[in-house]
Write an enzyme that holds these catalytic residues in place. Structure first.
Site, short mmCIF file in Angstrom:
data_model
loop_
_atom_site.label_atom_id
_atom_site.label_comp_id
_atom_site.label_asym_id
_atom_site.label_seq_id
_atom_site.Cartn_x
_atom_site.Cartn_y
_atom_site.Cartn_z
N GLY A 83 -20.72 -67.85 28.95
CA GLY A 83 -20.94 -67.49 30.35
C GLY A 83 -21.86 -66.30 30.51
O GLY A 83 -22.39 -66.03 31.58
N GLY A 116 -22.58 -63.15 34.54
CA GLY A 116 -23.37 -63.28 33.31
C GLY A 116 -23.75 -61.95 32.69
O GLY A 116 -24.53 -61.90 31.73
N ARG A 166 -26.28 -59.36 19.63
CA ARG A 166 -25.30 -59.71 18.61
C ARG A 166 -25.93 -60.58 17.52
O ARG A 166 -26.71 -61.49 17.83
CB ARG A 166 -24.13 -60.47 19.25
CG ARG A 166 -23.13 -61.00 18.24
CD ARG A 166 -21.81 -61.41 18.86
NE ARG A 166 -21.93 -62.52 19.77
CZ ARG A 166 -20.98 -62.86 20.64
NH1 ARG A 166 -19.87 -62.14 20.72
NH2 ARG A 166 -21.13 -63.88 21.43
N ASP A 244 -11.30 -69.61 21.81
CA ASP A 244 -12.76 -69.51 22.01
C ASP A 244 -13.31 -68.21 21.44
O ASP A 244 -14.53 -68.03 21.38
CB ASP A 244 -13.12 -69.62 23.50
CG ASP A 244 -12.32 -68.66 24.36
OD1 ASP A 244 -11.08 -68.79 24.37
OD2 ASP A 244 -12.92 -67.77 24.98
N ASP A 254 -16.29 -61.53 19.15
CA ASP A 254 -16.11 -61.46 20.60
C ASP A 254 -15.11 -60.38 21.00
O ASP A 254 -13.99 -60.65 21.38
CB ASP A 254 -15.63 -62.83 21.13
CG ASP A 254 -16.66 -63.39 22.10
OD1 ASP A 254 -17.78 -62.85 22.17
OD2 ASP A 254 -16.35 -64.39 22.80
P1 AMP Z 1 -14.11 -63.38 26.89
O1 AMP Z 1 -12.68 -63.10 27.21
O2 AMP Z 1 -15.03 -62.20 27.05
O3 AMP Z 1 -14.25 -64.02 25.57
O4 AMP Z 1 -14.62 -64.42 27.99
C1 AMP Z 1 -14.01 -65.66 28.26
C2 AMP Z 1 -14.99 -66.57 28.95
O5 AMP Z 1 -15.43 -65.99 30.17
C3 AMP Z 1 -16.23 -66.91 28.15
O6 AMP Z 1 -16.59 -68.22 28.43
C4 AMP Z 1 -17.23 -65.92 28.69
O7 AMP Z 1 -18.55 -66.37 28.52
C5 AMP Z 1 -16.86 -65.85 30.17
N1 AMP Z 1 -17.23 -64.58 30.80
C6 AMP Z 1 -16.69 -63.36 30.57
N2 AMP Z 1 -17.29 -62.42 31.32
C7 AMP Z 1 -18.24 -63.07 32.06
C8 AMP Z 1 -19.20 -62.66 33.04
N3 AMP Z 1 -19.31 -61.39 33.43
N4 AMP Z 1 -20.00 -63.60 33.57
C9 AMP Z 1 -19.89 -64.88 33.19
N5 AMP Z 1 -19.01 -65.33 32.31
C10 AMP Z 1 -18.19 -64.45 31.72
MG MG Z 2 -15.26 -64.95 24.37
#
Ligand code: AMP
Ligand code: MG
Length: 484
Positions: A83, A116, A166, A244, A254
């Site tokens: 995302g 994003g 990264r 994920d 991550d």
């Molecule tokens: P994470 O917990 O950071 O691994 O994020 C979980 C999911 O949410 C993943 O698919 C990320 O890409 C998405 N995500 C987290 N923060 C954002 C953001 N600010 N904008 C878009 N997608 C996000």
């Molecule tokens: Mg993630």
């Protein structure tokens, strides 16, 4: 930077092409020479700054966001995907290729309601922890740089956007396999395609047939167990072990609200969004297995269940053995030649009793281990003794420890070896926080100093002694949020 495009060309249908949105007024906040070397770069140039901040095309880049799903806090989300991370391709380096990703590069088709973006504080934290874990000899993705900007990003208040560049040997996650199992119900084609790609790229010694698949899954079980053994030994809590966020290669991956333990606490929770402690420090080994079980489930169309279960049954041993090896080294216990299960159990108990004592006496995990570097294990009373309020309990543990340890021939050497396994410097949350506050004020010096010190976490570095201190009151038990 020389890029190749294996994932992009071989796996159409596994990503969406998407271009980054440039950050305004980009500037370098951090740069890792060590990570740069991995992909044949030397220094941060203006051209790289423009390219990696999304303001100019990087030669040879394809720009894509991968699709995957995942179990988040135990519940299945059918479609997640990158995302806020855009991959440029695989950069060739002297010892292999590394995916280059712009984390915080702007919205993608998988952003859902997100923007994003990543805010500066989270980009700096990801940078610092990637490099810190690496220098602690823990398998991890790496970070080349952090690019700051004037781009406003809204969280609880207005902040500025940043990109962590990264580097990952692979971005393939457990969640990739879950997605292509569930979205292609009944058809194993895409799942097989993904698995064959993974094996060809990263396990060239294995064949793309059932024998190879079984050996591969067992390797994933072992690599995951090994990574978590390292986390438990060094006192690292990842914080969001959703499937994920689990790299198929067993690299720490991550990073969000992670923490290194200050005071030892088995049920320590570092994630504000995890009040029940699903991902508490002491839960990590069990969650590793749970996640592998979800991966195994996703693989049932191509690997027989009995074989998957047989591999999962090896998880516990695959975690306990490296954990024991690390902890014996921390304590300075001699490795046993071929230990019996009883002997392993006795050592686990000795280790467990010591961490319980640490917890009861609210001792700092890292500092306590570091003191073994000054311990004379032949002395009747240990120099550690005074740290413990319950001295009688400590003395009784110490007696058991001494009898297990036996005679140490060369004490000086023994002490030096303890310092090579028990780090003096870890990325304490309060140190990261102080560096971030300074960056907000336009001062990069504390961040640079922290980065420098964490490159050699086992060295004394007397001029940086203050960075080995326990947190001040405000910095104790800091709990971070996921929304960054
Ligand atoms: P994470 O917990 O950071 O691994 O994020 C979980 C999911 O949410 C993943 O698919 C990320 O890409 C998405 N995500 C987290 N923060 C954002 C953001 N600010 N904008 C878009 N997608 C996000
Ligand atoms: Mg993630």
């Amino acid at each position: 930077m020389k890029l190749k495009q294996d994932f992009f060309t071989e796996l159409p249908g596994f990503y969406s092409q998407v271009y980054p949105q440039g950050l305004s007024n980009p500037h370098w906040l951090a740069w890792s020479d060590d990570a740069a070397q991995l992909i044949g770069l030397t220094k941060p140039t203006d051209e790289l700054l423009l390219g990696l901040s999304g303001n100019a095309a990087v030669e040879g880049a394809s720009y894509y966001a991968q699709v995957y799903s995942g179990h988040q806090f135990g519940g299945y989300t059918p479609r997640l995907g990158d995302g806020r991370s855009i991959i440029l391709g695989e950069a060739l380096g002297p010892n292999g290729a590394w995916d280059v990703a712009l984390k915080g590069g702007g919205p993608t088709p998988y952003s859902r309601h997100g923007d994003g973006r990543a805010v500066m504080r989270s980009a700096v934290r990801e940078f610092l922890v990637s490099e810190a874990l690496h220098h602690l000899h823990i398998p991890t993705t790496r970070a080349l740089a952090v690019i700051g900007s004037d781009t406003p990003v809204w969280r609880e208040s207005e902040e500025t956007g940043a990109i962590t560049v990264r580097l990952a040997r692979s971005h393939i996650r457990f969640g990739h396999f879950e997605y292509f199992c569930h979205s292609e119900r009944g058809q194993a084609d895409k799942l097989t395609q993904l698995l064959n790609f993974t094996i060809c790229q990263h396990y060239p010694h294995l064949s793309c047939d059932l024998a190879g698949y079984k050996a591969w899954f067992l390797q994933v079980v072992k690599d995951t167990a090994q990574m978590i053994a390292h986390w438990q030994a060094v006192g690292f809590a990842h914080g969001v072990m959703n499937t994920d966020n689990m790299s198929i290669l067993g690299d720490s991956f991550d990073f969000g609200p992670f923490a290194f333990l200050d005071t030892f606490q088995e049920d320590f929770i570092c994630n504000h969004s995890d009040p029940e402690g699903r991902y508490a420090f002491g839960q990590q080994p069990g969650i590793g297995l749970w996640n592998l079980q979800r991966l195994a489930q996703a693989l049932t169309p191509i690997i027989p269940s009995d074989d998957l279960i047989a591999a999962l049954n090896q998880y516990q041993g695959a975690l306990v053995q490296p954990y024991l090896k690390l902890m014996r080294a921390k304590l300075g216990l001699p490795e046993r030649v071929s230990p019996t299960p009883d002997q392993d159990q006795q050592d686990l108990e000795l280790i467990g009793q010591f961490t319980v004592l640490m917890e009861k006496n609210q001792l700092d995990y890292t500092q306590t281990w570091r003191r073994f570097g000054k311990l004379d294990p032949s002395a009747k009373h240990s120099s550690l003794r005074d740290d413990f309020i319950d001295i009688a309990a400590f003395d009784s543990w110490y007696q058991a420890y001494q009898s297990r340890l036996g005679q140490v021939a060369d004490i000086e050497r023994w002490q030096t070896e303890r310092n090579q396994i028990n780090p003096k410097y870890i990325l304490r949350n309060y140190l990261a926080q102080e560096a971030i506050v300074a960056v907000e004020e336009g001062n990069l010096a504390p961040l640079e100093r922290l980065q420098l010190v964490l490159r050699n976490p086992f060295d004394e570095q007397v001029e940086h002694e203050d960075l080995a201190k326990r947190p001040p009151d405000w910095g104790q038990g800091l709990i971070m949020s996921c929304s960054s």
